[in-house]
Design an enzyme around this catalytic site. Structure first.
Site, short mmCIF file in Angstrom:
data_model
loop_
_atom_site.label_atom_id
_atom_site.label_comp_id
_atom_site.label_asym_id
_atom_site.label_seq_id
_atom_site.Cartn_x
_atom_site.Cartn_y
_atom_site.Cartn_z
N ASP A 95 -11.37 21.98 25.14
CA ASP A 95 -11.14 20.60 25.55
C ASP A 95 -10.40 20.64 26.88
O ASP A 95 -9.23 21.02 26.94
CB ASP A 95 -10.29 19.84 24.51
N LYS A 156 -14.82 13.21 26.17
CA LYS A 156 -13.71 12.89 25.29
C LYS A 156 -12.86 11.80 25.94
O LYS A 156 -12.55 11.86 27.12
CB LYS A 156 -12.88 14.15 25.03
N LYS A 184 -16.30 12.40 21.88
CA LYS A 184 -15.11 12.63 21.07
C LYS A 184 -14.09 11.54 21.36
O LYS A 184 -13.64 11.38 22.49
CB LYS A 184 -14.50 14.01 21.35
#
Length: 225
Positions: A95, A156, A184
């Site tokens: 991430d 994300k 996400k």
């Protein structure tokens, strides 16, 4: 209540242990909970990777490391090194926080070059964290397009250190990506109702440290009939 029956939340959850004071005991608990509830992944700092890999070796739980977290303001070179080291330590997903300052300066090439080498060098699943609560509508769209061009596998919404995921932002990312990548949602997900609303808007992963609480809430709703 009816909607809570339509989704088993566990396969959506990236179980996060990202408090700066996270201990080895907390990492062990996080991994045990992920195994027990069949969460899709754990999400940890690179310094916790060795322990997480040892605990989850051979298990069906992805091991995600955060890169450039939480500010995204590290140099591109240091992010790349951090990502490569995480890959060597056994991470299966990354991430990565984008550089918001570069984006707001309009330096799209630098934003691209901050992310694309990580995708190329590691070959891992990369989720680009856009920190959408700090961006204008046009910046959100631009950030998403740059990251798509860079080859990420997920967009994300947030780090969870600022404004968290919103249904509107998830819906926007879903609209922009048109199914090319996963979405996400992360930050501030505290209730089953929130989780379901985000999934219905297009989220394919939910980043949260409250995964166990969400599962318990859902089980209570199921038991109530």
């Amino acid at each position: 209540m009816e909607k809570s029956r339509q989704f088993d939340l566990a396969p959506y959850i990236d179980h996060a242990a990202l408090d700066p004071a996270t201990t080895r005991e907390a990492i062990a608990t996080c991994c045990a909970q992920a195994l027990h509830h069949k969460f899709v992944a754990v999400c940890v700092y690179p310094s916790a990777l060795s322990q997480a890999v040892e605990l989850l070796r051979g298990k069906k739980v992805e091991i995600c490391a955060v890169i450039g977290f939480p500010s995204g303001a590290s140099t591109s070179g240091s992010k790349l090194y951090e990502a490569q080291e995480a890959a060597e330590l056994g991470a299966t997903e990354l991430d990565v926080v984008i550089n918001l300052g570069l984006l707001k300066d309009g330096n799209t090439e630098a934003v691209y070059n901050d992310i694309a080498p990580i995708v190329e060098a590691t070959g891992l699943t990369v989720k680009a964290i856009l920190e959408m609560g700090r961006l204008t509508e046009s910046e959100k769209r631009l950030a998403a397009e740059i990251c798509l061009d860079a080859g990420v596998q997920y967009l994300k919404t947030s780090t969870g250190w600022g404004k968290g995921a919103t249904v509107a932002d998830v819906r926007l990312l879903h609209q922009i990506s048109q199914g090319r990548v996963g979405i996400k949602a992360s930050g501030g997900i505290r209730t089953v109702e929130q989780a379901i609303a985000l999934i219905e808007a297009g989220a394919t992963r939910l980043g949260t440290s409250r995964g166990v609480e969400l599962i318990q809430q859902q089980q209570q709703l199921w038991e109530q009939g």
